[in-house]
Every structure is written in C-alpha cells, then in structure tokens.
Design a protein around this motif. Structure first.
Motif, PDB file in Angstrom:
ATOM      1  N   VAL A 233     130.095  52.138  85.227  1.00 29.00           N
ATOM      2  CA  VAL A 233     130.298  53.559  84.941  1.00 29.00           C
ATOM      3  C   VAL A 233     131.749  53.761  84.523  1.00 29.00           C
ATOM      4  CG1 VAL A 233     130.198  55.898  85.838  1.00 29.00           C
ATOM      5  CG2 VAL A 233     128.503  54.206  86.571  1.00 29.00           C
ATOM      6  N   ARG A 234     131.954  54.171  83.281  1.00 19.04           N
ATOM      7  CA  ARG A 234     133.297  54.378  82.756  1.00 19.04           C
ATOM      8  C   ARG A 234     133.773  55.810  82.980  1.00 19.04           C
ATOM      9  NH1 ARG A 234     133.747  52.873  76.644  1.00 19.04           N
ATOM     10  NH2 ARG A 234     132.168  54.520  76.588  1.00 19.04           N
ATOM     11  N   ASP A 235     132.883  56.800  82.818  1.00 20.63           N
ATOM     12  CA  ASP A 235     133.226  58.211  82.984  1.00 20.63           C
ATOM     13  C   ASP A 235     132.264  58.813  83.997  1.00 20.63           C
ATOM     14  OD1 ASP A 235     133.872  60.864  82.829  1.00 20.63           O
ATOM     15  OD2 ASP A 235     134.044  60.899  80.644  1.00 20.63           O
ATOM     16  N   PRO A 236     132.668  58.952  85.275  1.00 21.27           N
ATOM     17  CA  PRO A 236     131.730  59.467  86.284  1.00 21.27           C
ATOM     18  C   PRO A 236     131.284  60.898  86.036  1.00 21.27           C
ATOM     19  CG  PRO A 236     133.961  59.325  87.167  1.00 21.27           C
ATOM     20  CD  PRO A 236     133.983  58.646  85.843  1.00 21.27           C
ATOM     21  N   ARG A 237     132.106  61.706  85.383  1.00 25.91           N
ATOM     22  CA  ARG A 237     131.704  63.095  85.117  1.00 25.91           C
ATOM     23  C   ARG A 237     130.509  63.135  84.167  1.00 25.91           C
ATOM     24  NH1 ARG A 237     135.620  67.867  82.597  1.00 25.91           N
ATOM     25  NH2 ARG A 237     134.045  69.542  82.651  1.00 25.91           N
ATOM     26  N   LYS A 238     130.562  62.339  83.074  1.00 26.09           N
ATOM     27  CA  LYS A 238     129.427  62.283  82.159  1.00 26.09           C
ATOM     28  C   LYS A 238     128.214  61.657  82.837  1.00 26.09           C
ATOM     29  CE  LYS A 238     132.207  61.974  77.937  1.00 26.09           C
ATOM     30  NZ  LYS A 238     132.534  61.151  76.742  1.00 26.09           N
TER      31      LYS A 238
ATOM     32  N   THR B 227     126.571  57.834  72.115  1.00 29.58           N
ATOM     33  CA  THR B 227     125.991  58.997  71.425  1.00 29.58           C
ATOM     34  C   THR B 227     125.370  59.975  72.418  1.00 29.58           C
ATOM     35  OG1 THR B 227     125.545  57.618  69.488  1.00 29.58           O
ATOM     36  CG2 THR B 227     124.346  59.710  69.664  1.00 29.58           C
ATOM     37  N   TYR B 228     124.723  59.461  73.446  1.00 29.51           N
ATOM     38  CA  TYR B 228     124.081  60.310  74.454  1.00 29.51           C
ATOM     39  C   TYR B 228     125.033  60.738  75.564  1.00 29.51           C
ATOM     40  CZ  TYR B 228     119.494  59.417  72.421  1.00 29.51           C
ATOM     41  OH  TYR B 228     118.411  59.362  71.569  1.00 29.51           O
ATOM     42  N   GLN B 229     126.316  60.414  75.458  1.00 24.28           N
ATOM     43  CA  GLN B 229     127.329  60.857  76.425  1.00 24.28           C
ATOM     44  C   GLN B 229     126.967  60.433  77.858  1.00 24.28           C
ATOM     45  OE1 GLN B 229     130.243  62.454  75.566  1.00 24.28           O
ATOM     46  NE2 GLN B 229     129.630  62.175  73.426  1.00 24.28           N
TER      47      GLN B 229
END
Length: 346
Positions: free
Chosen positions: A144-149, A203-205
């Motif tokens: 997981v690179r961006d936990p918010r996304k 693309t799907y964030q």
C-alpha cells in the motif's frame, strides 16, 4: 414601652459541627452519594484518557478521521486525538509486502511449502494466441503506497487487485504463442504484466504499488499434456538443428570471407610492391644513365665490379684455375711411377 428583641441564637455563634451533624441526620445517604460521584468522575476521566491517544506500529501508517471525515495522516509512534469518538484513528500496514496467488493457494508455508491447485481452474485456464489452452499460475506481490486512496477511493482493494491481475494476464497470454508463455518469454511476460497492472491500479486510484509479478508454473492441461510434450520436443529438436546449422554457417562464412580478404590483401600488397620496385628500378636506371653519359669508362668499370661482386656473393665457393690445366681433376700417371722405380733399383 421600650422593647429590645432578644439576641439571635441565644447570644452565641452557631457551631459548624452541630450543623453538619444535623445535615447528616437529615440526609443519611450523603456520604454514599459523594463516593458514587467520585467513582463516576474517575470512570469518566479514564474513559476520556483511553480514547484520547492511539499507537501506530512500525510497519503502519495512521489516518485520523474527525467526525467521519479525513483530517490528517501520522507515522509510527504514540499520538493523541480528540476523545469521546470525535476523532477516530485507522491504521494501514504500508510497510508490509502482501501476496496474492492465482491458480493455486499455499496451504502450509515454510521451508517446504505446500500448495493446492484444486478448485482454481477458473483462474488458471487461459487461451493463448495460437488457440492452445494453458494452465497459468502466478503470484502478485504489492504494498500500500497511499493509505488514504486505499481506504476511501475503492470499496475492496484486494478484490480489485485480483480482478485486474487476472484481466491483464489473460490479455497478455491471449496475444502470445503457447511456447512463448511456457518457456521462451516468461520473464518478458511477467515484466509486461507488472507494468500494465500498475497502470490500471493507478488509473483506478487504488494507492497500490506492484512490487513484482512472477509466473510460477505454466503447463497445458493434464489430458493433453503428453501430446503437447511431444510437440514441444519436436520444436526443441527443430530449434537445436537450426542453431547447429546457424553455428556452422557462422563458423564457415566468416572464415571464407577472411581467407578471401587475406588473398586480396596479399595480391594488393604484391602488386604495390612490384609497382614500387619497378618505379625504383626505372629511377635507378635513369640515374645510372645520367652517370654513364657523364663518365662512360668509370661507370662501365663500376657496373662491372658491382655485377662481379653480386655474382661471386651468390656463387658460394669459387675455384680459380690455371689456364694451362686441361682437366679439373689431376690424373694418376702410372707410367712415370714405373720408370722412377726402375731407376731406383738400378
């Protein structure tokens, strides 16, 4: 008539102890109520304190929600937040690499891991570009690179990864030949799948980083595997014969070209040498001619001596004979020997 009111309290100040006694007599449960109130205060303080902090692990990232809306992001360690549910903390493991398996499942990981392939044919069976059915098994490792996304942009991140991975792999296998998927281009297919999967996830964030995609096992289905092996062996033999022929060609052709180039180079060198030598001889002849025209006798004698010197040098052994000698080897004269012996005997 003069009247003076009597002093209050019988002329004495009220005693506080007496007042407390009277209050306790009138309210016998006052002490119990005070203890209960203190207990309530302590419980409320503990409740507020326990909900006012949270801990984030070393491989985790914390996200704080204030009244259900994203507020901030924190790293590992001890952090504080508003109590009583005003702020809520959610931790996501961002430092760990996760793995998804396709076409099989690991049952007992360890030094000798065990896997099960039963019941996963829908994931592994694919149609290649040359219309052959293949059983493809692979794994996808991600983090997981961006936990918010990861939390708020998609509903089910793991399901999205599995669906997109299967779609990408089926697309690549469907555009490739079966022998490329099985042996020839496995590494290239894995790299291509990783790039395409990462592009779709961005693309799907999803906030996911694909670490690697590896093809574990690629085989034809069990019923047709013997026939497929025979075809594969014939193809390998064909490739081996082509490689051997190409090797012989690469060995013979450059050798012939080198030999031809050597002959041409030697001929060019010989021609250059002859031309240069002829040019030099012509210039030398011109110089000798000029010297001869200036001094004929001296030049003739010098040319004669040079010619004799060269001839004697090339002759090796030289015999100088007297002009009166009639033969090269002297003969034994037996008649003269007998006459001399007669004279001695006399």
């Amino acid at each position: 008539m003069d009247w003076t009111p009597p002093p209050r309290g019988g002329g004495q100040n009220p005693d506080i102890n007496n007042v407390l006694k009277e209050v306790k007599q009138k309210f016998p449960d006052f002490k119990k109520a005070r203890g209960l109130f203190l207990i309530i205060l302590i419980v409320a303080a503990l409740g507020l304190g326990s909900t006012a902090y949270f801990t984030v692990g070393p491989e985790e990232t914390g996200l704080v929600l204030r009244l259900g809306r994203y507020n901030r992001q924190v790293g590992p360690g001890l952090h504080f937040k508003l109590p009583m549910g005003l702020e809520q903390a959610i931790t996501v493991k961002t430092g760990r690499v996760f793995k998804e398996e396709f076409g099989f499942r690991g049952t007992s990981p360890g030094v000798r891991s065990r896997f099960s392939s039963r019941g996963y044919a829908e994931e592994s069976l694919m149609l290649s570009g040359d219309l052959n059915v293949l059983e493809v098994k692979w794994i996808v490792q991600y983090k997981v690179r961006d936990p918010r996304k990861w939390l708020f942009e998609i509903k089910d991140g793991v399901a999205a990864i599995r669906d997109l991975s299967e779609a990408v792999m089926r697309s690549i296998v469907g555009n490739s030949y079966s022998d490329e998927v099985i042996t020839l281009s496995r590494v290239e297919i894995a790299i291509q799948a990783q790039k395409k999967l990462q592009k779709l996830l961005d693309t799907y964030q999803t906030g996911v980083q694909v670490v690697t995609v590896k093809l574990q096992d690629v085989n034809p289905p069990a019923p047709v595997q013997p026939a497929f092996n025979e075809v594969n062996e014939a193809r390998q033999q064909k490739e081996r014969m082509i490689n051997e022929a190409q090797e012989a060609y690469n060995r013979a052709i450059p050798q012939a070209k080198g030999e031809g180039q050597r002959v041409v180079t030697e001929a060019e060198g010989f021609a250059t040498e002859r031309v240069n030598r002829a040019t030099g001889e012509a210039k030398r002849f011109d110089k000798v001619l000029q010297a001869y025209l200036l001094a004929k006798d001296v030049t003739k004698r010098r040319l004669y001596l040079e010619a004799m010197q060269e001839m004697i040098h090339n002759a090796g052994r030289v015999f100088v004979l007297d002009g009166d000698v009639k033969g090269l080897l002297p003969l034994l004269d037996l008649g003269k020997g007998k006459a001399a012996q007669r004279e001695v005997t006399k």
